[in-house]
Scaffold this motif. Structure first.
Motif, PDB file in Angstrom:
ATOM      1  N   ARG A  64     -12.292  -3.417   5.792  1.00 15.55           N
ATOM      2  CA  ARG A  64     -12.073  -4.682   5.081  1.00 15.55           C
ATOM      3  C   ARG A  64     -11.054  -5.578   5.772  1.00 15.55           C
ATOM      4  NH1 ARG A  64      -7.193  -4.895   2.933  1.00 15.55           N
ATOM      5  NH2 ARG A  64      -6.375  -3.288   1.541  1.00 15.55           N
TER       6      ARG A  64
ATOM      7  N   SER B 206       4.789 -13.532   0.768  1.00 18.08           N
ATOM      8  CA  SER B 206       3.365 -13.391   0.409  1.00 18.08           C
ATOM      9  C   SER B 206       3.176 -12.424  -0.760  1.00 18.08           C
ATOM     10  CB  SER B 206       2.567 -12.869   1.613  1.00 18.08           C
ATOM     11  OG  SER B 206       2.666 -13.770   2.689  1.00 18.08           O
TER      12      SER B 206
ATOM     13  N   ARG C 101       1.939 -13.230  -4.446  1.00 22.24           N
ATOM     14  CA  ARG C 101       0.729 -12.495  -4.814  1.00 22.24           C
ATOM     15  C   ARG C 101      -0.545 -13.032  -4.157  1.00 22.24           C
ATOM     16  NH1 ARG C 101      -0.238 -12.722 -10.317  1.00 22.24           N
ATOM     17  NH2 ARG C 101       1.150 -14.430 -10.821  1.00 22.24           N
ATOM     18  N   CYS C 102      -0.514 -13.082  -2.801  1.00 27.21           N
ATOM     19  CA  CYS C 102      -1.678 -13.548  -2.045  1.00 27.21           C
ATOM     20  C   CYS C 102      -2.130 -12.462  -1.076  1.00 27.21           C
ATOM     21  CB  CYS C 102      -1.292 -14.821  -1.286  1.00 27.21           C
ATOM     22  SG  CYS C 102      -2.556 -15.340  -0.113  1.00 27.21           S
TER      23      CYS C 102
ATOM     24  N   ASP D 112      -4.663 -12.158   1.063  1.00 29.39           N
ATOM     25  CA  ASP D 112      -5.000 -12.571   2.434  1.00 29.39           C
ATOM     26  C   ASP D 112      -3.727 -12.779   3.264  1.00 29.39           C
ATOM     27  OD1 ASP D 112      -7.631 -12.453   1.757  1.00 29.39           O
ATOM     28  OD2 ASP D 112      -8.085 -14.558   2.098  1.00 29.39           O
ATOM     29  N   CYS D 113      -2.733 -13.420   2.634  1.00 32.11           N
ATOM     30  CA  CYS D 113      -1.459 -13.646   3.335  1.00 32.11           C
ATOM     31  C   CYS D 113      -0.767 -12.312   3.613  1.00 32.11           C
ATOM     32  CB  CYS D 113      -0.545 -14.540   2.492  1.00 32.11           C
ATOM     33  SG  CYS D 113      -1.363 -16.034   1.897  1.00 32.11           S
TER      34      CYS D 113
ATOM     35  N   PHE E 196       8.570  -3.798   0.820  1.00 29.31           N
ATOM     36  CA  PHE E 196       7.669  -3.786  -0.352  1.00 29.31           C
ATOM     37  C   PHE E 196       8.499  -3.625  -1.636  1.00 29.31           C
ATOM     38  CE2 PHE E 196       3.800  -1.657   2.027  1.00 29.31           C
ATOM     39  CZ  PHE E 196       3.663  -2.788   2.805  1.00 29.31           C
TER      40      PHE E 196
ATOM     41  N   ILE F 276       2.318  -5.099  -8.489  1.00 30.11           N
ATOM     42  CA  ILE F 276       1.794  -3.761  -8.184  1.00 30.11           C
ATOM     43  C   ILE F 276       0.374  -3.785  -7.586  1.00 30.11           C
ATOM     44  CG2 ILE F 276       1.074  -1.542  -9.211  1.00 30.11           C
ATOM     45  CD1 ILE F 276       3.621  -1.574 -10.904  1.00 30.11           C
ATOM     46  N   PRO F 277      -0.574  -4.549  -8.140  1.00 32.29           N
ATOM     47  CA  PRO F 277      -1.895  -4.576  -7.492  1.00 32.29           C
ATOM     48  C   PRO F 277      -1.831  -5.028  -6.024  1.00 32.29           C
ATOM     49  CG  PRO F 277      -2.020  -5.556  -9.677  1.00 32.29           C
ATOM     50  CD  PRO F 277      -0.562  -5.324  -9.396  1.00 32.29           C
TER      51      PRO F 277
ATOM     52  N   LEU G 169       0.846  -4.513  -4.125  1.00 36.04           N
ATOM     53  CA  LEU G 169       1.476  -3.394  -3.426  1.00 36.04           C
ATOM     54  C   LEU G 169       0.392  -2.380  -3.031  1.00 36.04           C
ATOM     55  CD1 LEU G 169       4.023  -1.718  -2.588  1.00 36.04           C
ATOM     56  CD2 LEU G 169       4.016  -0.785  -4.901  1.00 36.04           C
ATOM     57  N   ARG G 170      -0.531  -2.119  -3.963  1.00 32.68           N
ATOM     58  CA  ARG G 170      -1.655  -1.223  -3.634  1.00 32.68           C
ATOM     59  C   ARG G 170      -2.430  -1.762  -2.433  1.00 32.68           C
ATOM     60  NH1 ARG G 170      -2.939  -1.567  -9.492  1.00 32.68           N
ATOM     61  NH2 ARG G 170      -1.650   0.050 -10.415  1.00 32.68           N
ATOM     62  N   HIS G 171      -2.710  -3.043  -2.483  1.00 34.51           N
ATOM     63  CA  HIS G 171      -3.453  -3.682  -1.392  1.00 34.51           C
ATOM     64  C   HIS G 171      -2.670  -3.571  -0.080  1.00 34.51           C
ATOM     65  CE1 HIS G 171      -6.447  -6.586   0.123  1.00 34.51           C
ATOM     66  NE2 HIS G 171      -5.455  -7.026   0.853  1.00 34.51           N
TER      67      HIS G 171
ATOM     68  N   VAL H 256      -0.288  -1.416   0.838  1.00 37.74           N
ATOM     69  CA  VAL H 256      -0.212  -0.042   1.349  1.00 37.74           C
ATOM     70  C   VAL H 256      -1.545   0.345   1.992  1.00 37.74           C
ATOM     71  CG1 VAL H 256      -0.008   2.398   0.653  1.00 37.74           C
ATOM     72  CG2 VAL H 256       1.627   0.715  -0.214  1.00 37.74           C
ATOM     73  N   GLU H 257      -2.652  -0.027   1.340  1.00 42.29           N
ATOM     74  CA  GLU H 257      -3.967   0.275   1.908  1.00 42.29           C
ATOM     75  C   GLU H 257      -4.185  -0.454   3.238  1.00 42.29           C
ATOM     76  OE1 GLU H 257      -8.279   0.787  -0.135  1.00 42.29           O
ATOM     77  OE2 GLU H 257      -7.641  -1.283   0.138  1.00 42.29           O
TER      78      GLU H 257
ATOM     79  N   ASP I  91      -2.244   1.267   5.900  1.00 43.42           N
ATOM     80  CA  ASP I  91      -2.923   2.508   6.296  1.00 43.42           C
ATOM     81  C   ASP I  91      -4.124   2.224   7.200  1.00 43.42           C
ATOM     82  OD1 ASP I  91      -1.114   3.993   4.894  1.00 43.42           O
ATOM     83  OD2 ASP I  91      -2.422   4.474   3.212  1.00 43.42           O
TER      84      ASP I  91
END
Lengths: 117, 117, 117, 117, 117, 117
Positions: free
Chosen positions: E4, E56, E60-61, E63-64, E86, E98-99, E101-103, E105-106, E109
C-alpha cells in the motif's frame, strides 16, 4: 462586580439579539435547530448537555465550553461527574485540550461560587 | 464472509498487538489511560461511551466512530438514543460531519445485523 | 511589571494546582504522561520540545505555543532554529497559522528580553 | 478612541513588520504567496476575499475573520451577501462556528460604523 | 507485488505530475515552498522531517504521515526515535490520533521490510 | 464500468435514503438547511457552491470535496477558476491540504471526462 462568565453571558446575549436582527432565515433556523438539539428526546436534556460539553472541549472552543458548563450545572450534573467528562475529553483530544480544561475548571468554580453567594 | 466492520476490528486488533510489541512505555501508558477513561466512575461506562462516540463524530474519525458504535450498542443504547446523539454531533460539527454520519449509520446497521444473525 | 507571558505562566501555575486539587486519577495520570513525553528518551528533551512547539503551532493553540517557546529557549534552541521550525509549521498549517506565528514571535521576543534584563 | 478592530490592525501591522525583520526567506515567500493568492486571476479579488472569509470562519480563526471582513467590505460585498456567506460557513462548520459568527457580525458592524463616521 | 505504500507513492507521483500540468503559478510556488521548507537551514533536514511527521500525525493525515515516514527513515532516524516522536504526537493529539498511529507503525514496518528485501 | 466518483455518488444516495428512513426530525431539518444554504439568495448558487468547495478543502473532507466539485462544474465554473479556488484553499490550509488537492484535481478530471464521453 461582574466575573468573566457574566461578561461572556452578556456578550452572548447582546450578539445573539444582534444576529436575530440580521434576519437571515437560514441563520435563524440554524439557531433554532441548535436549541432543539438539546431538548428532551430519546436522550434527555441532561445527557445531551454533557455531550455538548465534551464536543466543545475536544473542538477546543472556550465560549462553547462556558455555555455548556452552565447548562450542565443547571441540569444537575455534579462536579465529580463533570470532571469525569473532562477526563474523556482530555484523553480523546490530548494535551492540546489542557488550556481548555483549565478554562473549564475555572468556569465551573466561578459558576458554583455564584450558586453559593 | 467478513463485513467492513469485521475487517476494521481485525486490523485494529492486529495493529494494537503490533504496537504493544513496540514496547514504548509512554505509548503503553496512553493506551491504558484510554481504556480506563471509559470505565465506571462518577459517570458510568454507558454514558462515557456515548461521550466518546460524539467526540469521535465531531472530530470526524471513522475508525473511532466504529469502535464507539460497537461499544455503545454493547452498553445498551438503543438506535433512537444513538440517532439523538448523532444529531447533537451533526449540529455541533456541521455538514462536514455528514459523511461520518453516513458511516456511523451504516456501521450501526451492520452491527445490529450481526446481532440478529 | 508583568508581561503577558508572565501572566500566562501565573495563570497556568494557578490552574494546574487547582486541577491537581480536583484529584481525578485519570486527569492526574494524563498530566504525568504529558510531562514524561518530553523527557530524554530515544530522542532527547531538546528535540521533543521542538516537536511539541510545531505540533502546538499547526494545532493553533497560543497557550501551548507559549509553554513550548519557553521550554525550547531553555533547552538551547537559537532564534534562527526556532524561525526555521516556525516556517515548517507555517507551510504545513497554512496562512491560518499566521496569527499564531505573530503570537509565537512576540512570545519569543518577550522571553529573550527577560533573559537580557 | 480605538476600537478592537483598530487594535487588531495595529498589532497585525506591528508584528508583520517584526516578522519581516526576522528575515527568513521561507516565511517571507509564504507571506508573499498569501498576498498573491487573493489578487485578480481566473477568479477576481472580490470573489477570492469571500472564499478567504468562509475558510477563516470554518477554521474558526477570529484574526483571519477580521482581516477578511475588512477586505470583503472594501471589495464591495454588501451586508446581505456577507450574511449569506456567514450562513454557508455556519452550516458547513456547525454550532461550534457560532462564537465566530458573533465575532464576525460585531466586526462587520464596527467596520461599517467607521465608514459612516 | 505492490504494497500500500508503493500504491501511495505511485498515486502521489502521478497526481503531482498532473498538478504540475495544471500550470497555476500560485500552486507551483506552494509546492516549491513546501519542498524548500525541509531542506538544510538553521535546522538540518533530518530534524525538519521529524517535525513534519509529528505535525502530520497531530493533524491526522495518513498520506502526509506516509510521506514523512519514508523521509524520516531515509534521513536516518531509528525506530526507537520514531516511536518516541509518535508518543509526542499521541500525547499532544490524544486518542483520536491512535488510528493514525496504527497506520504510521504499519507504514514504518512496510518500509523497513522493503529495505531488508 | 463505474469510476470512483460514481461509486461515491451511489453510496451517498443510498445512505442519504437510509438516513431519511431514520426519521429523526432534527437530522431531517439539518439536511434541509444544508440544501437551502446553497440556493440563490443575496449570493447566487454558483458563488455559494465555490464557498462550499473551499470550506470542504480547508476542512479536508474528500467526500464533501467530491460533492462540491460536481456542483461547481454543473454551476458553470471553469477549470481555471476552480484551480484558483484550490490555490486559496491550499494557501489558507497549508501543505496538509495537498492530499485533498490531489483528490480534487482527480475528481475534476473524472467529472470532466464524463462530460466529454
Amino acid at each position: 462586580m461582574s466575573d468573566r462568565l457574566e461578561a461572556f453571558e452578556a456578550y452572548r446575549r447582546k450578539m445573539n439579539e444582534r444576529i436575530a436582527d440580521v434576519d437571515h432565515l437560514g441563520i435563524k433556523r440554524f439557531f433554532n435547530l441548535d436549541t432543539k438539539a438539546y431538548e428532551d428526546g430519546a436522550l434527555d436534556e441532561k445527557t445531551k448537555e454533557l455531550l455538548g460539553l465534551v464536543a466543545s472541549m475536544v473542538l477546543r472552543c472556550n465560549d462553547c465550553i462556558d455555555y455548556h458548563i452552565i447548562q450542565c450545572v443547571d441540569a444537575g450534573w455534579t462536579d465529580e461527574e463533570l470532571y469525569d467528562a473532562f477526563n474523556v475529553a482530555l484523553v480523546v483530544g490530548g494535551s492540546i485540550v489542557i488550556p481548555h480544561l483549565r478554562h473549564a475548571v475555572e468556569s465551573l468554580d466561578i459558576y458554583r461560587g455564584r450558586e453559593r453567594s
